[in-house]
Design a protein around this motif. Structure first.
Motif, PDB file in Angstrom:
ATOM      1  N   LYS A  48       0.885  -1.157   0.000  1.00 10.54           N
ATOM      2  CA  LYS A  48       0.000   0.000   0.000  1.00 10.54           C
ATOM      3  C   LYS A  48       0.925   1.210   0.000  1.00 10.54           C
ATOM      4  CE  LYS A  48      -3.684   2.351   2.360  1.00 10.54           C
ATOM      5  NZ  LYS A  48      -4.262   2.668   3.645  1.00 10.54           N
ATOM      6  N   ILE A  49       0.764   2.080  -0.972  1.00  9.07           N
ATOM      7  CA  ILE A  49       1.572   3.290  -1.069  1.00  9.07           C
ATOM      8  C   ILE A  49       0.641   4.470  -0.851  1.00  9.07           C
ATOM      9  CG2 ILE A  49       3.076   4.691  -2.534  1.00  9.07           C
ATOM     10  CD1 ILE A  49       3.753   2.093  -4.081  1.00  9.07           C
ATOM     11  N   ASP A  50       0.870   5.214   0.218  1.00  9.10           N
ATOM     12  CA  ASP A  50       0.050   6.381   0.545  1.00  9.10           C
ATOM     13  C   ASP A  50       0.833   7.647   0.242  1.00  9.10           C
ATOM     14  OD1 ASP A  50      -2.145   4.984   1.475  1.00  9.10           O
ATOM     15  OD2 ASP A  50      -1.476   5.018   3.562  1.00  9.10           O
ATOM     16  N   VAL A  51       0.262   8.491  -0.599  1.00  6.33           N
ATOM     17  CA  VAL A  51       0.856   9.807  -0.852  1.00  6.33           C
ATOM     18  C   VAL A  51       0.338  10.727   0.236  1.00  6.33           C
ATOM     19  CG1 VAL A  51       1.042  11.730  -2.469  1.00  6.33           C
ATOM     20  CG2 VAL A  51       0.980   9.372  -3.327  1.00  6.33           C
ATOM     21  N   LYS A  52       1.237  11.268   1.050  1.00  8.45           N
ATOM     22  CA  LYS A  52       0.845  12.065   2.207  1.00  8.45           C
ATOM     23  C   LYS A  52       0.717  13.548   1.896  1.00  8.45           C
ATOM     24  CE  LYS A  52       0.308   9.316   5.468  1.00  8.45           C
ATOM     25  NZ  LYS A  52      -1.042   8.864   5.691  1.00  8.45           N
ATOM     26  N   ASP A  62       4.288   7.140   2.311  1.00  7.77           N
ATOM     27  CA  ASP A  62       4.458   6.023   3.234  1.00  7.77           C
ATOM     28  C   ASP A  62       4.255   4.753   2.415  1.00  7.77           C
ATOM     29  OD1 ASP A  62       4.660   7.835   5.333  1.00  7.77           O
ATOM     30  OD2 ASP A  62       2.569   7.560   5.965  1.00  7.77           O
ATOM     31  N   ILE A  63       5.076   3.739   2.701  1.00  8.41           N
ATOM     32  CA  ILE A  63       4.981   2.468   1.980  1.00  8.41           C
ATOM     33  C   ILE A  63       4.807   1.357   3.012  1.00  8.41           C
ATOM     34  CG2 ILE A  63       6.158   0.878   0.417  1.00  8.41           C
ATOM     35  CD1 ILE A  63       7.662   3.541  -0.509  1.00  8.41           C
ATOM     36  N   THR A 124       8.076   5.033   6.260  1.00 10.47           N
ATOM     37  CA  THR A 124       7.176   6.181   6.389  1.00 10.47           C
ATOM     38  C   THR A 124       7.936   7.496   6.305  1.00 10.47           C
ATOM     39  OG1 THR A 124       7.330   6.101   8.797  1.00 10.47           O
ATOM     40  CG2 THR A 124       5.512   4.890   7.787  1.00 10.47           C
ATOM     41  N   GLY A 125       7.221   8.519   5.837  1.00 10.61           N
ATOM     42  CA  GLY A 125       7.772   9.868   5.794  1.00 10.61           C
ATOM     43  C   GLY A 125       8.867  10.076   4.772  1.00 10.61           C
ATOM     44  N   VAL A 126       8.880   9.281   3.715  1.00  7.33           N
ATOM     45  CA  VAL A 126       9.924   9.405   2.693  1.00  7.33           C
ATOM     46  C   VAL A 126       9.608  10.596   1.793  1.00  7.33           C
ATOM     47  CG1 VAL A 126      11.023   8.296   0.723  1.00  7.33           C
ATOM     48  CG2 VAL A 126      10.364   6.942   2.701  1.00  7.33           C
ATOM     49  N   SER A 127      10.597  11.437   1.574  1.00 11.45           N
ATOM     50  CA  SER A 127      10.441  12.591   0.689  1.00 11.45           C
ATOM     51  C   SER A 127      11.112  12.276  -0.642  1.00 11.45           C
ATOM     52  CB  SER A 127      11.083  13.826   1.323  1.00 11.45           C
ATOM     53  OG  SER A 127      10.900  14.934   0.484  1.00 11.45           O
ATOM     54  N   LEU A 128      10.325  12.226  -1.701  1.00 11.31           N
ATOM     55  CA  LEU A 128      10.839  11.986  -3.049  1.00 11.31           C
ATOM     56  C   LEU A 128      10.969  13.341  -3.731  1.00 11.31           C
ATOM     57  CD1 LEU A 128       8.478   9.001  -3.933  1.00 11.31           C
ATOM     58  CD2 LEU A 128      10.801   8.878  -3.007  1.00 11.31           C
ATOM     59  N   ASP A 129      12.189  13.770  -3.966  1.00 11.87           N
ATOM     60  CA  ASP A 129      12.442  15.103  -4.518  1.00 11.87           C
ATOM     61  C   ASP A 129      12.411  15.072  -6.044  1.00 11.87           C
ATOM     62  OD1 ASP A 129      12.774  16.053  -1.940  1.00 11.87           O
ATOM     63  OD2 ASP A 129      14.921  15.619  -1.945  1.00 11.87           O
ATOM     64  N   TYR A 130      11.722  16.074  -6.633  1.00 11.96           N
ATOM     65  CA  TYR A 130      11.630  16.153  -8.082  1.00 11.96           C
ATOM     66  C   TYR A 130      11.324  17.591  -8.494  1.00 11.96           C
ATOM     67  CZ  TYR A 130      11.405  13.923 -12.626  1.00 11.96           C
ATOM     68  OH  TYR A 130      11.678  13.532 -13.912  1.00 11.96           O
ATOM     69  N   ASN A 135       4.239  15.062 -13.080  1.00 12.75           N
ATOM     70  CA  ASN A 135       3.517  13.863 -12.680  1.00 12.75           C
ATOM     71  C   ASN A 135       4.535  12.740 -12.541  1.00 12.75           C
ATOM     72  OD1 ASN A 135       0.976  15.121 -12.872  1.00 12.75           O
ATOM     73  ND2 ASN A 135       0.977  14.803 -15.080  1.00 12.75           N
ATOM     74  N   ILE A 136       4.443  12.023 -11.431  1.00 10.63           N
ATOM     75  CA  ILE A 136       5.366  10.914 -11.214  1.00 10.63           C
ATOM     76  C   ILE A 136       4.593   9.635 -10.897  1.00 10.63           C
ATOM     77  CG2 ILE A 136       7.264  12.386 -10.430  1.00 10.63           C
ATOM     78  CD1 ILE A 136       6.600  11.524  -7.547  1.00 10.63           C
ATOM     79  N   VAL A 137       5.272   8.522 -11.062  1.00  7.60           N
ATOM     80  CA  VAL A 137       4.734   7.219 -10.688  1.00  7.60           C
ATOM     81  C   VAL A 137       5.656   6.665  -9.608  1.00  7.60           C
ATOM     82  CG1 VAL A 137       4.165   4.891 -11.454  1.00  7.60           C
ATOM     83  CG2 VAL A 137       3.818   6.827 -13.006  1.00  7.60           C
ATOM     84  N   ILE A 138       5.094   6.396  -8.448  1.00 14.54           N
ATOM     85  CA  ILE A 138       5.826   5.809  -7.336  1.00 14.54           C
ATOM     86  C   ILE A 138       5.534   4.314  -7.376  1.00 14.54           C
ATOM     87  CG2 ILE A 138       6.125   5.802  -4.830  1.00 14.54           C
ATOM     88  CD1 ILE A 138       4.604   8.666  -5.112  1.00 14.54           C
ATOM     89  N   PHE A 139       6.570   3.495  -7.212  1.00 14.13           N
ATOM     90  CA  PHE A 139       6.339   2.053  -7.316  1.00 14.13           C
ATOM     91  C   PHE A 139       7.164   1.288  -6.287  1.00 14.13           C
ATOM     92  CE2 PHE A 139       9.518   3.317 -10.416  1.00 14.13           C
ATOM     93  CZ  PHE A 139      10.554   2.404 -10.218  1.00 14.13           C
ATOM     94  N   ALA A 140       6.712   0.065  -6.009  1.00 17.34           N
ATOM     95  CA  ALA A 140       7.414  -0.814  -5.080  1.00 17.34           C
ATOM     96  C   ALA A 140       7.227  -2.257  -5.544  1.00 17.34           C
ATOM     97  CB  ALA A 140       6.870  -0.649  -3.657  1.00 17.34           C
TER      98      ALA A 140
END
Length: 173
Positions: A48-52, A62-63, A124-130, A135-140
């Motif tokens: 479950k990937i939650d965009v905070k 959070d992943i 949790t609380g990961v900051s992905l800088d861009y 528009n981005i795609v977050i994946f795991a």
């Protein structure tokens, strides 16, 4: 008569809810054939990937892996409008090539690089800088070393965006 084969490929569901539909085959001088297709609820997806939150230059996420003991990788990439998304296999191959090149660049083994990037448990609380307004795609995906690095789950993807900078029309005297 002549026997044939018909196949269909449908894009991966964009969320975890189930969906269903019908495929109707029609041909002159023959009765229509309807095939019902359903995809179950995938709320038990491997992640479950939650965009905070989102800012101009980052997205916080959070992943949560379903299996807290599993080794996994999470990352992101820009979503290119008009381009078909990579399949799970294509994305995984691109990721492995990235890690192989990174290992070579730093003079490290692939195992050492992977050990550095692998995650376990909730992240949790990961900051992905861009860049702003992208528009981005977050994946795991799950990963293990079984005589070579192998993907152990489907790749779970979530879309997000950084905020767009406002355009300010400035006039100078």
């Amino acid at each position: 008569g002549v026997k044939g084969e018909i196949s269909f490929k449908i894009a991966k569901n964009s969320d975890s809810s189930g969906r269903s539909g019908s495929i109707v085959l029609s041909y002159k001088c023959a009765d229509d054939v309807t095939i019902e297709v359903s995809q179950p609820d995938f709320s038990l997806a491997p992640f479950k990937i939650d965009v905070k939150e989102s800012s101009y230059t980052s997205v916080k996420v959070d992943i949560f892996p379903q299996d807290k003991q599993m080794s996994y990788i999470f990352s992101f990439m820009e979503k290119m409008e008009g381009e078909a998304p990579l399949s799970d296999d294509e994305l995984f191959q691109a990721e492995m090539l990235f890690f192989e090149n990174l290992a070579k660049e730093y003079g490290m083994s692939m195992d050492a690089i992977m050990d550095y990037y692998l995650s376990h448990g909730d992240t949790t609380g990961v900051s992905l800088d861009y860049y702003p307004g992208k528009n981005i795609v977050i994946f795991a995906y799950g990963l293990k070393n079984d005589g070579g690095w192998k993907r152990t789950t489907d790749i779970v993807r979530v879309e997000a965006s950084t905020q767009t900078l406002p355009f300010i029309d400035a006039t100078y005297d």
